[in-house]
Design an enzyme around this catalytic site. Structure first.
Site, PDB file in Angstrom:
ATOM      1  N   ASP A 166       1.063  -1.318  -0.005  1.00  0.00           N
ATOM      2  CA  ASP A 166      -0.021   0.025   0.048  1.00  0.00           C
ATOM      3  C   ASP A 166       0.714   1.175  -0.030  1.00  0.00           C
ATOM      4  O   ASP A 166       2.049   1.147  -0.235  1.00  0.00           O
ATOM      5  CB  ASP A 166      -0.969  -0.126   1.076  1.00  0.00           C
ATOM      6  CG  ASP A 166      -0.359   0.351   2.572  1.00  0.00           C
ATOM      7  OD1 ASP A 166       0.720   0.577   2.755  1.00  0.00           O
ATOM      8  OD2 ASP A 166      -1.002   0.296   3.582  1.00  0.00           O
TER       9      ASP A 166
ATOM     10  N   CYS B 225       2.660  -3.165   4.174  1.00  0.00           N
ATOM     11  CA  CYS B 225       1.952  -1.892   4.581  1.00  0.00           C
ATOM     12  C   CYS B 225       2.551  -1.306   5.582  1.00  0.00           C
ATOM     13  O   CYS B 225       3.816  -1.536   5.831  1.00  0.00           O
ATOM     14  CB  CYS B 225       0.438  -2.461   5.017  1.00  0.00           C
ATOM     15  SG  CYS B 225       0.416  -3.248   6.644  1.00  0.00           S
TER      16      CYS B 225
ATOM     17  N   THR C 263       2.680  -1.706   9.098  1.00  0.00           N
ATOM     18  CA  THR C 263       2.852  -2.333   9.994  1.00  0.00           C
ATOM     19  C   THR C 263       3.225  -3.875   9.610  1.00  0.00           C
ATOM     20  O   THR C 263       3.782  -4.634  10.340  1.00  0.00           O
ATOM     21  CB  THR C 263       1.690  -2.196  11.102  1.00  0.00           C
ATOM     22  OG1 THR C 263       0.710  -2.940  10.378  1.00  0.00           O
ATOM     23  CG2 THR C 263       1.360  -1.239  11.812  1.00  0.00           C
TER      24      THR C 263
ATOM     25  N   HIS D 258       7.606 -24.644   9.302  1.00  0.00           N
ATOM     26  CA  HIS D 258       6.626 -25.247  10.441  1.00  0.00           C
ATOM     27  C   HIS D 258       5.391 -25.175   9.937  1.00  0.00           C
ATOM     28  O   HIS D 258       4.561 -25.763  10.109  1.00  0.00           O
ATOM     29  CB  HIS D 258       6.791 -24.908  11.871  1.00  0.00           C
ATOM     30  CG  HIS D 258       8.024 -25.487  12.440  1.00  0.00           C
ATOM     31  ND1 HIS D 258       8.241 -25.267  13.744  1.00  0.00           N
ATOM     32  CD2 HIS D 258       9.031 -26.145  11.937  1.00  0.00           C
ATOM     33  CE1 HIS D 258       9.454 -25.907  14.174  1.00  0.00           C
ATOM     34  NE2 HIS D 258       9.943 -26.586  13.120  1.00  0.00           N
TER      35      HIS D 258
ATOM     36  N   HIS E  31       4.496 -31.369  11.073  1.00  0.00           N
ATOM     37  CA  HIS E  31       3.948 -30.097  10.570  1.00  0.00           C
ATOM     38  C   HIS E  31       2.898 -29.982   9.648  1.00  0.00           C
ATOM     39  O   HIS E  31       2.000 -29.228   9.342  1.00  0.00           O
ATOM     40  CB  HIS E  31       5.168 -28.864  10.285  1.00  0.00           C
ATOM     41  CG  HIS E  31       6.173 -29.192  11.458  1.00  0.00           C
ATOM     42  ND1 HIS E  31       5.918 -28.456  12.597  1.00  0.00           N
ATOM     43  CD2 HIS E  31       7.532 -29.719  11.467  1.00  0.00           C
ATOM     44  CE1 HIS E  31       6.802 -28.635  13.382  1.00  0.00           C
ATOM     45  NE2 HIS E  31       7.736 -28.979  12.573  1.00  0.00           N
TER      46      HIS E  31
HETATM   47  C1  RB5 Z   1      -1.995   3.141   6.212  1.00  0.00           C
HETATM   48  O1  RB5 Z   1      -1.943   4.290   6.628  1.00  0.00           O
HETATM   49  C2  RB5 Z   1      -1.925   1.885   7.205  1.00  0.00           C
HETATM   50  O2  RB5 Z   1      -2.967   1.946   7.883  1.00  0.00           O
HETATM   51  C3  RB5 Z   1      -1.457   0.777   6.710  1.00  0.00           C
HETATM   52  O3  RB5 Z   1      -0.355   0.672   5.974  1.00  0.00           O
HETATM   53  C4  RB5 Z   1      -1.105  -0.472   7.628  1.00  0.00           C
HETATM   54  O4  RB5 Z   1      -0.384  -0.279   8.716  1.00  0.00           O
HETATM   55  C5  RB5 Z   1      -2.310  -1.217   8.149  1.00  0.00           C
HETATM   56  O5  RB5 Z   1      -2.250  -2.379   8.838  1.00  0.00           O
END
Ligand code: RB5
Length: 150
Positions: free
Chosen positions: A8, A66, A68, A99, A134
């Site tokens: 993203d 993304c 996180t 696994h 596994h």
């Molecule tokens: C985008 O701002 C952010 O929310 C997305 O990249 C991500 O971290 C969501 O899990």
């Protein structure tokens, strides 16, 4: 081996670092975007494009990014046959292959450096599934996905 990659708008720089890394290593990939700063993509779509490439057999593994890594992993794991792992450490990236037979690696640009991310890409793509006990557990995940795990 062919790898599907997507991100993203929060992870374009990390995707570019990974794309160049795959390029340098001669690993075939399909880049589903996004491609430019300023372009916006809601993260479930990044997961969708990569998940579909795996479901169709066009790609063997996926890397979805993304901010996180969490959002793309939640979304990717809604897709049949997708086992997505959000990783921020070497051990998890290795053993989710060994696994869990994970087929999608999820990472977040806002929580890790590119140097570590490339290490995780390398270990994820080079570690084989161990099978054995596994395989039974992965089969249980597949049964869970079908609503058949009792
Ligand atoms: C985008 O701002 C952010 O929310 C997305 O990249 C991500 O971290 C969501 O899990």
């Amino acid at each position: 081996m062919k790898v599907a990659i997507a991100c993203d708008h929060a992870a374009l720089d990390l995707k570019e670092a990974i794309r160049l890394h795959l390029e340098e290593k001669g690993i075939p990939y399909h880049d589903f975007g996004i491609y430019a700063q300023g372009e916006k993509l809601d993260y479930p779509y990044a997961s969708l494009y990569v998940g579909r490439a795996i479901q169709s057999g066009d790609c063997d593994f996926g890397i979805v990014l993304c901010g996180t890594g969490v959002g793309v992993s939640i979304a990717a794991n809604k897709m049949a046959g997708i086992r997505a792992a959000c990783c921020g450490d070497y051990f998890s990236a290795k053993y989710t292959r060994a696994h869990n037979d994970a087929n999608v690696l999820c990472m977040g640009e806002r929580v890790m450096g590119a140097g570590l991310a490339l290490e995780l890409v390398d270990v994820f793509l080079s570690t084989p599934f161990e099978g054995g006990r596994h395989a039974r557990r992965v089969a249980q995940i597949e049964a869970l996905e079908r609503g058949e795990l009792e």
